[in-house]
Enzyme design. Structure first.
Site, mmCIF file in Angstrom:
data_model
loop_
_atom_site.group_PDB
_atom_site.id
_atom_site.type_symbol
_atom_site.label_atom_id
_atom_site.label_comp_id
_atom_site.label_asym_id
_atom_site.label_seq_id
_atom_site.Cartn_x
_atom_site.Cartn_y
_atom_site.Cartn_z
ATOM 1 N N LEU A 210 -2.253 52.648 45.518
ATOM 2 C CA LEU A 210 -1.404 52.234 46.639
ATOM 3 C C LEU A 210 -2.164 51.287 47.566
ATOM 4 C CD1 LEU A 210 1.147 52.349 48.350
ATOM 5 C CD2 LEU A 210 0.315 54.504 49.332
ATOM 6 N N TYR A 211 -3.341 51.712 47.985
ATOM 7 C CA TYR A 211 -4.163 50.881 48.865
ATOM 8 C C TYR A 211 -4.536 49.566 48.195
ATOM 9 C CZ TYR A 211 -8.373 49.479 51.477
ATOM 10 O OH TYR A 211 -9.312 48.786 52.192
ATOM 11 N N GLY A 212 -5.020 49.641 46.958
ATOM 12 C CA GLY A 212 -5.458 48.438 46.251
ATOM 13 C C GLY A 212 -4.334 47.451 46.029
ATOM 14 N N SER B 125 -1.646 47.009 47.850
ATOM 15 C CA SER B 125 -1.270 46.350 49.107
ATOM 16 C C SER B 125 -2.245 45.223 49.435
ATOM 17 C CB SER B 125 -1.215 47.369 50.251
ATOM 18 O OG SER B 125 -2.512 47.833 50.609
ATOM 19 N N LYS B 126 -3.516 45.456 49.185
ATOM 20 C CA LYS B 126 -4.514 44.429 49.461
ATOM 21 C C LYS B 126 -4.496 43.320 48.407
ATOM 22 C CE LYS B 126 -6.363 46.005 53.275
ATOM 23 N NZ LYS B 126 -6.356 45.235 54.535
#
Length: 249
Positions: free
Chosen positions: A156-158, A160-161
Site C-alpha cells: 500500500l505504502y510503496g 502510493s509512492k
C-alpha cells in the site's frame, strides 16, 4: 553555482518532524523564508522558534493532508504568508502503514492515497502554474525505496509512492519548459519519529544495503536541499536514491 535562497519562499509539508523538519532547518539556513506545515501546532511552533533563534525566517501553517479543503487552504495561505509567492515546494508529508493486504481496511487505503498522492497533486496544481508564470521554481517529492521493488507488507505504502514517482516525471515534462524543476528523493530506512515503532526491524532493513546502517533525517534533507538550489539547475525529473545503496544490490 549559488546555494543562496535569500528572497525565496519554501513550503514544506510534514515539516514538524523527521525529514521535513531537517529540510526546513537547512533551507532556512540558506536564506529561504520557510513555511512549516503539519498537523501539530505545538511541534510547528517549536520548529519555527528554532529557525528564528538561528537567525532564519519561518512561519507555521497547519494543515491536514487527508482533507482536500485543508490542502487547498494551505496552498493559498502559504502564498499569502510567503509574500505572495511560493518558489519551492517540498512534499515531505506522508503516512506509511505496513501490513498484510488481506487485513488492510478500505479507509486506510483512502487515507494513504489522499495524503501521499492527492495532497501533493493538489499542491502542485495550485502552486506550480504561478511558478511557471515567474519562470522559475523547484519542487521535490519525497518517495521511498519500496516504490521500486516489492516488499512484504509494504504494498500500500510503496504503491502510493510509486504513483508520486511517476507524477514527478510527468510534472517535470509539464512544467520544466517554463523553468520549474520537479524531482524526487527516495529515502531508504531513516531514523525519524515516524519509524521509531519499527524498532530493530529498521536496522535489519538497513543492513541489506552497502552502507549497512540506518540513515539520518539530515542526510535526506541534504539531498533535497541540493535539488532545490541552482547547483541542480540542469536536473529535471530525476529520482535520487538516498538509501545507503539499497537499490544497488
Amino acid at each position: 553555482m549559488s546555494t543562496d535562497l535569500t528572497g525565496s519562499t519554501a513550503l514544506i509539508t510534514g515539516a514538524t518532524s523527521g525529514i521535513g523538519r531537517a529540510t526546513a532547518d537547512r533551507l532556512a539556513a540558506l536564506g529561504a523564508h520557510v513555511i512549516v506545515s503539519g498537523r501539530d501546532k505545538t511541534r510547528g511552533d517549536a520548529v519555527i522558534a528554532g529557525i528564528r533563534a538561528a537567525g532564519g525566517s519561518a512561519d507555521f501553517v497547519p494543515a491536514a493532508l487527508d482533507d482536500e479543503h485543508s490542502v487547498r487552504r494551505l496552498a493559498s495561505r502559504a502564498a499569502q504568508v510567503g509574500g505572495g509567492h511560493v518558489d519551492i515546494l517540498v512534499n515531505s508529508g506522508g503516512v506509511f502503514p505496513f501490513g498484510a493486504t488481506a487485513e488492510t481496511p478500505a479507509d486506510q487505503i483512502d487515507e494513504v492515497f489522499a495524503v501521499n498522492v492527492k495532497a501533493p497533486y493538489l499542491l502542485v496544481a495550485a502552486l506550480a502554474p504561478a511558478m511557471a508564470e515567474r519562470g522559475q521554481g523547484a519542487i521535490v517529492n519525497v518517495t521511498t525505496m519500496v516504490s521500486e521493488f516489492g516488499m512484504k507488507g509494504m504494498g500500500l505504502y510503496g504503491s502510493s509512492k510509486a504513483a508520486l514517482m511517476l507524477l514527478t516525471k510527468s510534472w517535470a515534462a509539464e512544467f520544466g519548459p517554463a523553468g520549474v524543476r520537479v524531482n524526487a528523493v527516495s529515502p531508504g530506512p531513516t531514523r525519524t519519529e515516524g519509524t521509531l515503532p519499527m524498532g530493530d526491524a529498521l536496522d535489519q532493513l538497513a543492513q541489506a544495503g552497502p552502507a549497512g546502517r540506518v540513515g539520518q533525517p539530515e542526510e535526506i534533507a541534504a539531498a533535497i536541499t541540493f535539488l532545490v538550489t541552482e547547483q541542480a539547475s540542469f536536473i529535471h525529473g530525476v529520482l535520487l536514491p538516498v538509501d545507503g545503496g539499497r537499490l544497488a544490490v
